[in-house]
Design a protein around this motif. Structure first.
Motif, PDB file in Angstrom:
ATOM      1  N   ALA A 207       0.822  -1.209   0.000  1.00  0.00           N
ATOM      2  CA  ALA A 207       0.000   0.000   0.000  1.00  0.00           C
ATOM      3  C   ALA A 207       0.858   1.261   0.000  1.00  0.00           C
ATOM      4  CB  ALA A 207      -0.930   0.006   1.216  1.00  0.00           C
ATOM      5  N   GLN A 208       2.154   1.126   0.311  1.00  0.00           N
ATOM      6  CA  GLN A 208       3.067   2.270   0.320  1.00  0.00           C
ATOM      7  C   GLN A 208       3.625   2.615  -1.055  1.00  0.00           C
ATOM      8  OE1 GLN A 208       5.298   0.417   3.880  1.00  0.00           O
ATOM      9  NE2 GLN A 208       5.914   2.563   3.937  1.00  0.00           N
ATOM     10  N   ALA A 209       3.297   1.830  -2.061  1.00  0.00           N
ATOM     11  CA  ALA A 209       3.888   2.015  -3.384  1.00  0.00           C
ATOM     12  C   ALA A 209       3.254   3.209  -4.089  1.00  0.00           C
ATOM     13  CB  ALA A 209       3.717   0.746  -4.210  1.00  0.00           C
ATOM     14  N   THR A 210       3.642   4.387  -3.664  1.00  0.00           N
ATOM     15  CA  THR A 210       3.121   5.624  -4.248  1.00  0.00           C
ATOM     16  C   THR A 210       4.157   6.733  -4.122  1.00  0.00           C
ATOM     17  OG1 THR A 210       1.232   7.151  -4.232  1.00  0.00           O
ATOM     18  CG2 THR A 210       2.005   6.371  -2.101  1.00  0.00           C
ATOM     19  N   GLY A 211       4.075   7.722  -4.983  1.00  0.00           N
ATOM     20  CA  GLY A 211       5.062   8.799  -5.000  1.00  0.00           C
ATOM     21  C   GLY A 211       5.116   9.572  -3.697  1.00  0.00           C
ATOM     22  N   GLY A 212       6.320   9.951  -3.304  1.00  0.00           N
ATOM     23  CA  GLY A 212       6.520  10.741  -2.099  1.00  0.00           C
ATOM     24  C   GLY A 212       6.846   9.944  -0.859  1.00  0.00           C
ATOM     25  N   MET A 213       6.789   8.614  -0.951  1.00  0.00           N
ATOM     26  CA  MET A 213       7.044   7.796   0.230  1.00  0.00           C
ATOM     27  C   MET A 213       8.489   7.954   0.711  1.00  0.00           C
ATOM     28  SD  MET A 213       5.082   5.977   2.163  1.00  0.00           S
ATOM     29  CE  MET A 213       3.661   5.669   1.120  1.00  0.00           C
ATOM     30  N   GLY A 214       9.431   7.963  -0.247  1.00  0.00           N
ATOM     31  CA  GLY A 214      10.830   8.123   0.131  1.00  0.00           C
ATOM     32  C   GLY A 214      11.152   9.512   0.642  1.00  0.00           C
ATOM     33  N   ASP A 215      10.513  10.526   0.092  1.00  0.00           N
ATOM     34  CA  ASP A 215      10.723  11.895   0.566  1.00  0.00           C
ATOM     35  C   ASP A 215      10.271  12.030   2.027  1.00  0.00           C
ATOM     36  OD1 ASP A 215      11.467  12.802  -2.108  1.00  0.00           O
ATOM     37  OD2 ASP A 215       9.334  12.600  -2.577  1.00  0.00           O
ATOM     38  N   THR A 216       9.151  11.386   2.328  1.00  0.00           N
ATOM     39  CA  THR A 216       8.643  11.403   3.695  1.00  0.00           C
ATOM     40  C   THR A 216       9.615  10.705   4.636  1.00  0.00           C
ATOM     41  OG1 THR A 216       6.360  11.473   2.932  1.00  0.00           O
ATOM     42  CG2 THR A 216       6.726  10.673   5.170  1.00  0.00           C
ATOM     43  N   LEU A 217      10.163   9.575   4.219  1.00  0.00           N
ATOM     44  CA  LEU A 217      11.133   8.874   5.055  1.00  0.00           C
ATOM     45  C   LEU A 217      12.375   9.734   5.287  1.00  0.00           C
ATOM     46  CD1 LEU A 217      12.117   6.410   6.600  1.00  0.00           C
ATOM     47  CD2 LEU A 217      12.956   5.470   4.428  1.00  0.00           C
ATOM     48  N   ALA A 218      12.855  10.404   4.245  1.00  0.00           N
ATOM     49  CA  ALA A 218      14.042  11.256   4.399  1.00  0.00           C
ATOM     50  C   ALA A 218      13.791  12.345   5.432  1.00  0.00           C
ATOM     51  CB  ALA A 218      14.433  11.871   3.062  1.00  0.00           C
ATOM     52  N   GLY A 219      12.609  12.962   5.380  1.00  0.00           N
ATOM     53  CA  GLY A 219      12.280  13.981   6.374  1.00  0.00           C
ATOM     54  C   GLY A 219      12.186  13.415   7.773  1.00  0.00           C
ATOM     55  N   MET A 220      11.634  12.212   7.896  1.00  0.00           N
ATOM     56  CA  MET A 220      11.552  11.566   9.207  1.00  0.00           C
ATOM     57  C   MET A 220      12.942  11.255   9.752  1.00  0.00           C
ATOM     58  SD  MET A 220       8.314   8.973   8.707  1.00  0.00           S
ATOM     59  CE  MET A 220       8.724   8.085  10.228  1.00  0.00           C
ATOM     60  N   VAL A 221      13.811  10.745   8.900  1.00  0.00           N
ATOM     61  CA  VAL A 221      15.189  10.469   9.338  1.00  0.00           C
ATOM     62  C   VAL A 221      15.846  11.770   9.799  1.00  0.00           C
ATOM     63  CG1 VAL A 221      17.468   9.681   8.600  1.00  0.00           C
ATOM     64  CG2 VAL A 221      15.433   8.416   7.892  1.00  0.00           C
ATOM     65  N   GLY A 222      15.573  12.854   9.073  1.00  0.00           N
ATOM     66  CA  GLY A 222      16.088  14.150   9.501  1.00  0.00           C
ATOM     67  C   GLY A 222      15.562  14.552  10.862  1.00  0.00           C
ATOM     68  N   GLY A 223      14.258  14.426  11.067  1.00  0.00           N
ATOM     69  CA  GLY A 223      13.656  14.809  12.342  1.00  0.00           C
ATOM     70  C   GLY A 223      14.122  13.951  13.502  1.00  0.00           C
ATOM     71  N   PHE A 224      14.218  12.641  13.274  1.00  0.00           N
ATOM     72  CA  PHE A 224      14.653  11.735  14.346  1.00  0.00           C
ATOM     73  C   PHE A 224      16.112  11.984  14.707  1.00  0.00           C
ATOM     74  CE2 PHE A 224      11.641   8.048  15.161  1.00  0.00           C
ATOM     75  CZ  PHE A 224      10.521   8.663  14.625  1.00  0.00           C
ATOM     76  N   THR A 225      16.981  12.108  13.702  1.00  0.00           N
ATOM     77  CA  THR A 225      18.409  12.261  13.999  1.00  0.00           C
ATOM     78  C   THR A 225      18.722  13.602  14.629  1.00  0.00           C
ATOM     79  OG1 THR A 225      18.857  13.025  11.731  1.00  0.00           O
ATOM     80  CG2 THR A 225      19.123  10.671  12.174  1.00  0.00           C
ATOM     81  N   ALA A 226      17.910  14.612  14.360  1.00  0.00           N
ATOM     82  CA  ALA A 226      18.158  15.932  14.948  1.00  0.00           C
ATOM     83  C   ALA A 226      17.873  15.950  16.442  1.00  0.00           C
ATOM     84  CB  ALA A 226      17.309  16.987  14.248  1.00  0.00           C
ATOM     85  N   GLN A 227      16.950  15.128  16.908  1.00  0.00           N
ATOM     86  CA  GLN A 227      16.529  15.225  18.308  1.00  0.00           C
ATOM     87  C   GLN A 227      16.948  14.060  19.192  1.00  0.00           C
ATOM     88  OE1 GLN A 227      12.114  14.793  18.870  1.00  0.00           O
ATOM     89  NE2 GLN A 227      12.110  14.353  16.668  1.00  0.00           N
ATOM     90  N   PHE A 228      17.294  12.917  18.612  1.00  0.00           N
ATOM     91  CA  PHE A 228      17.700  11.757  19.406  1.00  0.00           C
ATOM     92  C   PHE A 228      19.197  11.536  19.231  1.00  0.00           C
ATOM     93  CE2 PHE A 228      13.198  10.549  18.119  1.00  0.00           C
ATOM     94  CZ  PHE A 228      12.642  11.077  19.281  1.00  0.00           C
ATOM     95  N   THR A 229      19.904  11.372  20.328  1.00  0.00           N
ATOM     96  CA  THR A 229      21.367  11.479  20.312  1.00  0.00           C
ATOM     97  C   THR A 229      22.084  10.304  19.661  1.00  0.00           C
ATOM     98  OG1 THR A 229      21.424  10.574  22.557  1.00  0.00           O
ATOM     99  CG2 THR A 229      21.436  12.973  22.340  1.00  0.00           C
ATOM    100  N   ASP A 230      21.530   9.106  19.713  1.00  0.00           N
ATOM    101  CA  ASP A 230      22.175   7.935  19.116  1.00  0.00           C
ATOM    102  C   ASP A 230      21.812   7.899  17.633  1.00  0.00           C
ATOM    103  OD1 ASP A 230      22.538   5.169  18.144  1.00  0.00           O
ATOM    104  OD2 ASP A 230      23.020   4.689  20.224  1.00  0.00           O
ATOM    105  N   LEU A 231      22.771   8.204  16.763  1.00  0.00           N
ATOM    106  CA  LEU A 231      22.500   8.335  15.331  1.00  0.00           C
ATOM    107  C   LEU A 231      21.956   7.041  14.741  1.00  0.00           C
ATOM    108  CD1 LEU A 231      22.608   9.779  12.597  1.00  0.00           C
ATOM    109  CD2 LEU A 231      25.032   9.163  12.461  1.00  0.00           C
ATOM    110  N   GLU A 232      22.608   5.934  15.022  1.00  0.00           N
ATOM    111  CA  GLU A 232      22.166   4.663  14.446  1.00  0.00           C
ATOM    112  C   GLU A 232      20.746   4.324  14.885  1.00  0.00           C
ATOM    113  OE1 GLU A 232      23.257   0.086  15.260  1.00  0.00           O
ATOM    114  OE2 GLU A 232      24.868   1.204  14.264  1.00  0.00           O
ATOM    115  N   ASN A 233      20.487   4.414  16.185  1.00  0.00           N
ATOM    116  CA  ASN A 233      19.145   4.102  16.677  1.00  0.00           C
ATOM    117  C   ASN A 233      18.098   5.039  16.089  1.00  0.00           C
ATOM    118  OD1 ASN A 233      20.117   2.022  18.203  1.00  0.00           O
ATOM    119  ND2 ASN A 233      19.545   2.876  20.189  1.00  0.00           N
ATOM    120  N   ALA A 234      18.447   6.307  15.923  1.00  0.00           N
ATOM    121  CA  ALA A 234      17.496   7.267  15.361  1.00  0.00           C
ATOM    122  C   ALA A 234      17.112   6.888  13.936  1.00  0.00           C
ATOM    123  CB  ALA A 234      18.084   8.673  15.405  1.00  0.00           C
TER     124      ALA A 234
END
Length: 276
Positions: A207-234
């Motif tokens: 159901a995820q096979a649609t445009g913009g899914m990867g862009d959303t993940l990139a933004g989430m990775v950005g948001g998680f890594t900015a606020q959680f200190t362990d880079l790998e876990n984030a």
């Protein structure tokens, strides 16, 4: 290879301390969205905001300003053609996300090269989409930073030189080590390659096979890594969260939209934050 579980969420998503402010949760700078592909950087930005990053600034083509502001007044915007401003905003960031909707023309290349020459070893740099293609096509030298790559299989083929049919763990890990970063190889069950090991994300749905899914993940990775200190876990927690929310939505939907995933983030993260 280790299979991720919900435990990665408890290990990563902290309870917010009472004595905190927007600066406590990091600064994300997102660079992308040319005149044709503004939707990509809008989704990445929205995902970073909904992930809980404290301050979010998007550098994009001015044609996207009104649309981005109307969708998301919480994010600041600036012109990615203004090299001086681009440098200043990149320097101020905890995490930089470059690539969603960036394109591959001369202006896109200039913006990417400016990001690469500006980031420092202490900063996190998420390289996504068009930025991966430019790195591969132009043989760009990667900057010294805490690097995270988020390619789909064709982008990984371009960057690594490994054909899709041969993208096995050993071969992928060799290239990851050469890149000296984390690689999130997006597919039906995404694999994440880190210096500590290889992880399989068991969540995800067609159901995820649609445009913009990867862009959303990139933004989430950005948001998680900015606020959680362990880079790998984030990174691992962002990948797991992205597909876990989609799995929930797919129980009653034929297709899951990227914007639906990001809008569920505050609720999902609250439900899966650390127990103490």
């Amino acid at each position: 290879m280790e299979t991720l579980t919900e435990q990665i969420l408890r290990d990563t998503i902290r309870i917010r301390p009472d004595k905190s402010h927007k600066g406590t949760y990091g600064r994300v700078c997102l660079v992308g969205g040319n005149a044709q592909f503004g939707g990509a950087i809008m989704m990445a930005t929205e995902a970073a905001v909904y992930s809980g990053a404290g301050l979010n600034t998007t550098l994009t083509d001015p044609v996207n300003f009104v649309s981005l502001h109307s969708r998301l007044p919480e994010a600041m915007v600036a012109d990615f053609h203004d090299t001086e401003q681009l440098e200043l905003l990149v320097k101020a960031a905890t995490t930089v996300v470059v690539g969603p909707g960036l394109g591959t023309d001369a202006d896109s290349l200039t913006a990417l090269e400016t990001v690469f020459k500006t980031v420092t070893p202490a900063q996190i740099l998420i390289i996504d989409g068009s930025a991966i293609t430019l790195v591969a096509d132009k043989s760009l030298t990667l900057p010294k930073a805490r690097l995270v790559f988020t390619p789909h299989e064709m982008e990984w083929q371009r960057l690594s030189g490994i054909p899709i049919s041969n993208q096995h763990n050993d071969e992928n890990e060799k290239v990851r080590a050469e890149l000296n970063g984390i690689v999130v190889l997006k597919s039906h069950h995404t694999r994440i390659y880190t210096a500590k090991g290889t992880y399989l994300n068991p969540t995800g749905t067609p159901a995820q096979a649609t445009g913009g899914m990867g862009d959303t993940l990139a933004g989430m990775v950005g948001g998680f890594t900015a606020q959680f200190t362990d880079l790998e876990n984030a990174v691992l927690a962002a990948v797991y969260t992205h597909s876990a929310i989609a799995d929930e939505l797919a129980e009653s939907q034929y297709v899951v939209l990227p914007t639906q995933i990001m809008h569920q983030l505050p609720r999902f993260m609250h439900e899966h934050q650390a127990l103490k």
